[in-house]
Design an enzyme around this catalytic site. Structure first.
Site, mmCIF file in Angstrom:
data_model
loop_
_atom_site.group_PDB
_atom_site.id
_atom_site.type_symbol
_atom_site.label_atom_id
_atom_site.label_comp_id
_atom_site.label_asym_id
_atom_site.label_seq_id
_atom_site.Cartn_x
_atom_site.Cartn_y
_atom_site.Cartn_z
ATOM 1 N N GLU A 17 -27.719 -29.843 -53.210
ATOM 2 C CA GLU A 17 -28.899 -29.217 -52.608
ATOM 3 C C GLU A 17 -30.051 -29.199 -53.616
ATOM 4 O OE1 GLU A 17 -30.174 -27.883 -50.041
ATOM 5 O OE2 GLU A 17 -28.616 -27.384 -48.589
ATOM 6 N N ARG A 100 -26.700 -14.329 -49.843
ATOM 7 C CA ARG A 100 -26.957 -15.028 -51.098
ATOM 8 C C ARG A 100 -28.261 -15.787 -50.981
ATOM 9 N NH1 ARG A 100 -26.745 -20.573 -50.342
ATOM 10 N NH2 ARG A 100 -25.099 -21.449 -49.044
ATOM 11 N N ASN A 102 -30.641 -19.008 -51.033
ATOM 12 C CA ASN A 102 -30.491 -20.393 -50.611
ATOM 13 C C ASN A 102 -31.716 -21.168 -51.120
ATOM 14 O OD1 ASN A 102 -28.891 -22.322 -49.261
ATOM 15 N ND2 ASN A 102 -30.207 -22.213 -47.457
ATOM 16 N N ASN A 145 -34.300 -21.899 -45.526
ATOM 17 C CA ASN A 145 -34.083 -23.244 -46.022
ATOM 18 C C ASN A 145 -35.392 -23.885 -46.476
ATOM 19 O OD1 ASN A 145 -31.800 -24.795 -46.650
ATOM 20 N ND2 ASN A 145 -30.935 -24.370 -44.642
ATOM 21 N N ASP A 195 -32.779 -28.824 -42.599
ATOM 22 C CA ASP A 195 -32.301 -28.176 -43.832
ATOM 23 C C ASP A 195 -33.419 -28.207 -44.871
ATOM 24 O OD1 ASP A 195 -30.826 -27.346 -46.050
ATOM 25 O OD2 ASP A 195 -29.012 -28.320 -45.391
HETATM 26 CA CA CA Z 1 -30.321 -26.048 -47.715
#
Ligand code: CA
Length: 289
Positions: A17, A100, A102, A145, A195
């Site tokens: 990521e 959490r 991201n 995101n 995303d």
């Molecule tokens: Ca992501």
């Protein structure tokens, strides 16, 4: 015309990521969230340094005064380089054990925006200001995101994944204030889930589609799909323009949650990929604090 895409690092990351290019140092930073590591990839030597952080690592951005900034399972932190020493800054969701941090990125003024995820609607989007204070900027988020700013910094684009949408806000670069939320892209369910995201030099959005096998280019002005880059992994997670001319698109992927038989069709899931989409990106911004 099909886009050529190459595997540059067969990292087998659980949840690769957070790709971001450091133009000054010609390095690509990325994270393996579930692998609890921050990564420094040097394309000149094709080498990758993994730094064990010891907890979930949501995202990474460079810090103007040196080293990296991280948004972690337990708040914001500074990662000194090359030592790898971690200094915690603040944990705005201390006590919310189901959340959490991201994804996140810096705005053109060097504020570090990052959001949290957890139970439906329990996440928030935060801004860490250069004076190291964190403020809640948006509530009611589920999976915070991708985030990006238009070239004139008057618009902020934002993805809360389960909405299947890219939303836009009016952006006040002087203060960081956001207002006038509206939807600019709606992603059909059969294209996976939006995303990570980045903006190109023409102001168009490149969005990694989780379970969508692609990175897609969307026009935030009319909402149309403009181009598609097939990725040989179902879970494309983030993308960032890099390289000396900012004309290479780095793409992270995940192998988490894909069973062994399905991995046979995507043996390089979790790898770092690179495409040449025929358009340039813009320099990413560092944390100014
Ligand atoms: Ca992501």
């Amino acid at each position: 015309m099909p886009h050529h895409i190459e595997l540059v690092l067969d990292a087998k990351a659980e949840l690769g990521e957070g790709a971001i290019w450091d133009d000054a140092r010609a390095l690509l930073y990325w994270v393996d969230i579930v692998g609890c590591s921050a990564h420094v990839y040097d394309p000149a030597s094709n080498s990758d340094r993994a730094i064990d952080i010891g907890e979930l690592v949501g995202t990474v951005v460079p810090r103007a005064s040196g080293g990296l900034m991280l948004a972690l399972e337990h708040g914001f932190a500074h990662l000194e380089l090359p030592s790898g020493k971690l200094d915690r800054i603040c944990d705005p969701e201390r006590g919310v054990s189901t959340n959490r941090f991201n994804d996140g990125k810096c705005d053109p003024a060097g504020r570090f925006w990052a959001g949290t995820m957890g139970k439906a609607g329990s996440g928030r989007l935060y801004c860490l200001f250069p004076d190291l204070t964190a403020k809640v900027m948006l509530e009611g988020v589920t999976t915070s995101n991708g985030i990006a700013w238009d070239l004139d910094a008057k618009t902020m684009y934002y993805i809360d994944t389960p909405t299947q949408k890219v939303d836009a806000f009016d952006y006040d670069l002087d203060t960081g204030a956001i207002s006038n939320r509206r939807t600019v892209v709606t992603v059909p369910g059969d294209m996976g889930h939006p995303d990570g995201m980045t903006v190109d030099a023409e102001g168009k959005l490149w969005v990694a589609h989780w379970d969508g096998w692609h990175v897609h280019r969307w026009d935030p002005k009319g909402g149309e799909l403009m181009e598609s880059i097939p990725v040989p992994a179902a879970r494309a997670t983030s993308c960032a323009f890099g390289g000396p001319d900012l004309d290479e698109l780095y793409i992270t992927t995940a192998r988490a949650g894909i069973d062994d038989s399905a991995l046979g069709e995507q043996p390089h899931a979790g790898g770092l990929f690179r495409a040449r989409p025929g358009v340039r990106g813009v320099e990413a911004f560092a944390f100014a604090g």
